[in-house]
Structures are given as C-alpha cells and as structure tokens.
Scaffold this motif. Structure first.
Motif, PDB file in Angstrom:
ATOM      1  N   MET A  86       0.273  -1.341   0.106  1.00 33.86           N
ATOM      2  CA  MET A  86      -0.230   0.242  -0.148  1.00 33.86           C
ATOM      3  C   MET A  86       1.014   1.316  -0.340  1.00 33.86           C
ATOM      4  N   ILE A  87       1.637   1.287   0.448  1.00 29.64           N
ATOM      5  CA  ILE A  87       2.803   2.422   0.565  1.00 29.64           C
ATOM      6  C   ILE A  87       3.595   2.761  -0.314  1.00 29.64           C
ATOM      7  N   ALA A  88       3.908   1.525  -1.210  1.00 31.76           N
ATOM      8  CA  ALA A  88       4.668   1.768  -2.169  1.00 31.76           C
ATOM      9  C   ALA A  88       2.881   1.754  -3.839  1.00 31.76           C
ATOM     10  N   LEU A  89       2.514   1.842  -3.752  1.00 37.16           N
ATOM     11  CA  LEU A  89       1.349   2.995  -4.482  1.00 37.16           C
ATOM     12  C   LEU A  89       1.456   4.342  -4.108  1.00 37.16           C
ATOM     13  N   CYS A  90       1.637   4.480  -2.584  1.00 36.43           N
ATOM     14  CA  CYS A  90       1.796   6.493  -2.955  1.00 36.43           C
ATOM     15  C   CYS A  90       3.054   6.774  -3.638  1.00 36.43           C
ATOM     16  N   HIS A  91       3.822   5.930  -2.978  1.00 31.26           N
ATOM     17  CA  HIS A  91       5.197   6.532  -3.268  1.00 31.26           C
ATOM     18  C   HIS A  91       4.845   6.512  -5.164  1.00 31.26           C
ATOM     19  N   SER A  92       4.457   5.585  -6.226  1.00 30.68           N
ATOM     20  CA  SER A  92       3.639   5.861  -7.219  1.00 30.68           C
ATOM     21  C   SER A  92       3.295   6.943  -7.674  1.00 30.68           C
ATOM     22  N   GLU A  93       1.996   7.252  -7.215  1.00 27.47           N
ATOM     23  CA  GLU A  93       1.390   8.871  -7.271  1.00 27.47           C
ATOM     24  C   GLU A  93       2.365   9.512  -6.845  1.00 27.47           C
ATOM     25  N   LEU A  94       3.408   9.417  -5.939  1.00 36.24           N
ATOM     26  CA  LEU A  94       4.300  11.158  -5.835  1.00 36.24           C
ATOM     27  C   LEU A  94       5.343  10.843  -7.140  1.00 36.24           C
ATOM     28  N   SER A  95       5.838   9.918  -7.868  1.00 39.92           N
ATOM     29  CA  SER A  95       6.650   9.563  -8.733  1.00 39.92           C
ATOM     30  C   SER A  95       5.761  10.054  -9.468  1.00 39.92           C
ATOM     31  N   GLU A  96       4.531  10.069 -10.028  1.00 42.26           N
ATOM     32  CA  GLU A  96       3.352  10.340 -11.182  1.00 42.26           C
ATOM     33  C   GLU A  96       3.450  11.480 -11.381  1.00 42.26           C
ATOM     34  N   ALA A  97       3.938  12.732  -9.647  1.00 36.79           N
ATOM     35  CA  ALA A  97       3.456  13.760  -9.723  1.00 36.79           C
ATOM     36  C   ALA A  97       5.065  14.520 -10.357  1.00 36.79           C
ATOM     37  N   LEU A  98       5.930  13.618  -9.702  1.00 40.89           N
ATOM     38  CA  LEU A  98       7.319  14.451 -10.150  1.00 40.89           C
ATOM     39  C   LEU A  98       7.449  13.742 -12.018  1.00 40.89           C
ATOM     40  N   GLU A  99       7.005  13.234 -12.119  1.00 38.46           N
ATOM     41  CA  GLU A  99       6.811  13.045 -13.640  1.00 38.46           C
ATOM     42  C   GLU A  99       5.821  14.731 -14.768  1.00 38.46           C
ATOM     43  N   GLU A 100       5.177  15.179 -13.932  1.00 40.46           N
ATOM     44  CA  GLU A 100       4.473  16.283 -14.334  1.00 40.46           C
ATOM     45  C   GLU A 100       5.348  17.021 -14.092  1.00 40.46           C
ATOM     46  N   VAL A 101       6.032  17.386 -13.527  1.00 36.44           N
ATOM     47  CA  VAL A 101       7.302  17.665 -13.200  1.00 36.44           C
ATOM     48  C   VAL A 101       7.742  18.174 -13.722  1.00 36.44           C
ATOM     49  N   ARG A 102       8.875  17.581 -14.389  1.00 41.71           N
ATOM     50  CA  ARG A 102       9.858  17.209 -15.422  1.00 41.71           C
ATOM     51  C   ARG A 102       9.434  17.087 -16.822  1.00 41.71           C
ATOM     52  N   LYS A 103       7.875  16.681 -17.453  1.00 41.21           N
ATOM     53  CA  LYS A 103       7.528  17.124 -17.970  1.00 41.21           C
ATOM     54  C   LYS A 103       7.026  19.258 -18.138  1.00 41.21           C
ATOM     55  N   GLY A 104       7.275  19.532 -17.478  1.00 36.76           N
ATOM     56  CA  GLY A 104       7.485  21.112 -18.143  1.00 36.76           C
ATOM     57  C   GLY A 104       6.162  21.901 -17.325  1.00 36.76           C
ATOM     58  N   ARG A 105       5.016  21.063 -16.898  1.00 36.65           N
ATOM     59  CA  ARG A 105       3.147  20.905 -16.241  1.00 36.65           C
ATOM     60  C   ARG A 105       3.781  22.163 -14.783  1.00 36.65           C
ATOM     61  N   GLU A 106       2.693  23.418 -15.122  1.00 37.35           N
ATOM     62  CA  GLU A 106       2.662  23.883 -14.339  1.00 37.35           C
ATOM     63  C   GLU A 106       1.833  23.143 -12.825  1.00 37.35           C
ATOM     64  N   ILE A 107       3.218  22.769 -11.873  1.00 37.25           N
ATOM     65  CA  ILE A 107       2.006  22.436 -10.290  1.00 37.25           C
ATOM     66  C   ILE A 107       1.209  22.525 -10.029  1.00 37.25           C
ATOM     67  N   TYR A 108       0.830  23.956 -10.227  1.00 35.79           N
ATOM     68  CA  TYR A 108      -0.796  24.105  -9.290  1.00 35.79           C
ATOM     69  C   TYR A 108      -1.406  23.731  -9.999  1.00 35.79           C
ATOM     70  N   LYS A 109      -1.661  23.397 -11.578  1.00 38.69           N
ATOM     71  CA  LYS A 109      -2.709  23.218 -12.474  1.00 38.69           C
ATOM     72  C   LYS A 109      -2.942  21.917 -12.751  1.00 38.69           C
ATOM     73  N   ASN A 110      -4.457  22.022 -13.082  1.00 40.35           N
ATOM     74  CA  ASN A 110      -4.547  20.097 -13.797  1.00 40.35           C
ATOM     75  C   ASN A 110      -4.918  20.275 -14.741  1.00 40.35           C
ATOM     76  N   TYR A 111      -5.137  19.284 -15.984  1.00 42.84           N
ATOM     77  CA  TYR A 111      -5.525  19.230 -16.927  1.00 42.84           C
ATOM     78  C   TYR A 111      -6.078  17.815 -17.064  1.00 42.84           C
ATOM     79  N   TYR A 112      -6.521  18.038 -18.135  1.00 41.78           N
ATOM     80  CA  TYR A 112      -7.781  16.123 -18.414  1.00 41.78           C
ATOM     81  C   TYR A 112      -6.803  16.032 -19.565  1.00 41.78           C
ATOM     82  N   SER A 113      -6.427  15.277 -19.957  1.00 42.45           N
ATOM     83  CA  SER A 113      -5.504  14.208 -21.478  1.00 42.45           C
ATOM     84  C   SER A 113      -6.643  14.305 -22.492  1.00 42.45           C
ATOM     85  N   GLU A 114      -6.149  13.352 -23.562  1.00 43.39           N
ATOM     86  CA  GLU A 114      -6.567  13.247 -24.338  1.00 43.39           C
ATOM     87  C   GLU A 114      -7.715  12.463 -24.502  1.00 43.39           C
TER      88      GLU A 114
END
Length: 87
Positions: free
Chosen positions: A1-29
């Motif tokens: 279960m803790i690994a799932l938290c880590h996975s979600e944090l990794s996804e947040a980091l990936e969004e930052v690495r993609k250059g997305r604005e840290i305070y905004k959500n968006y919808y994928s295709e």
C-alpha cells in the motif's frame, strides 16, 4: 500500500519534469484528470485508505508529530545558542 503512495508521488514528479505548471490540473486526450494537484490528491486518498484499513488515527499522529518537531527545533535552537561566544 505504501508503494502505491510512492507511485503517485512519482507521477507528480513526472508532471513537473514534463514542464507542467505545478498548481494546475488538465485533462489528457482520453479525458483523464492529470497534473500535480491531481496526483497529490491521489497520494492523500491512498494515505487515508491506509489509515482506514489499519485504524490509524491520522489526526492524532499529525498532532504528535507536529509537537515532536517543535520540541526538536527548540532543542536545536537551545543547543546552538550554547555554542555561541559569550563576549
């Protein structure tokens, strides 16, 4: 279960690495909600799920942790003051 938290944090980091604005959500295709806020919400949801499953009182844990940090910080301040030259 803790690994799932880590996975979600990794996804947040990936969004930052993609250059997305840290305070905004968006919808994928495909219509999925994406972005750092969305991923952080997923982390909180996972944490609350863990607390519910294991009957962890998160509110009490946060209070205890906050008080512990305050004591540690005060201890560090007091110990750093004892090393100052009294001149």
């Amino acid at each position: 279960m803790i690994a799932l938290c880590h996975s979600e944090l990794s996804e947040a980091l990936e969004e930052v690495r993609k250059g997305r604005e840290i305070y905004k959500n968006y919808y994928s295709e495909d219509g999925k909600l994406e972005g750092v806020p969305s991923e952080l919400a997923d982390v909180v949801i996972r944490i609350l799920d863990i607390c519910g499953y294991y009957n962890i009182n998160l509110q009490q844990a946060i209070i205890e942790k906050t008080n512990s940090i305050k004591r540690e910080n005060l201890s560090m301040v007091n110990s750093s003051n004892s090393f100052k030259n009294p001149t």
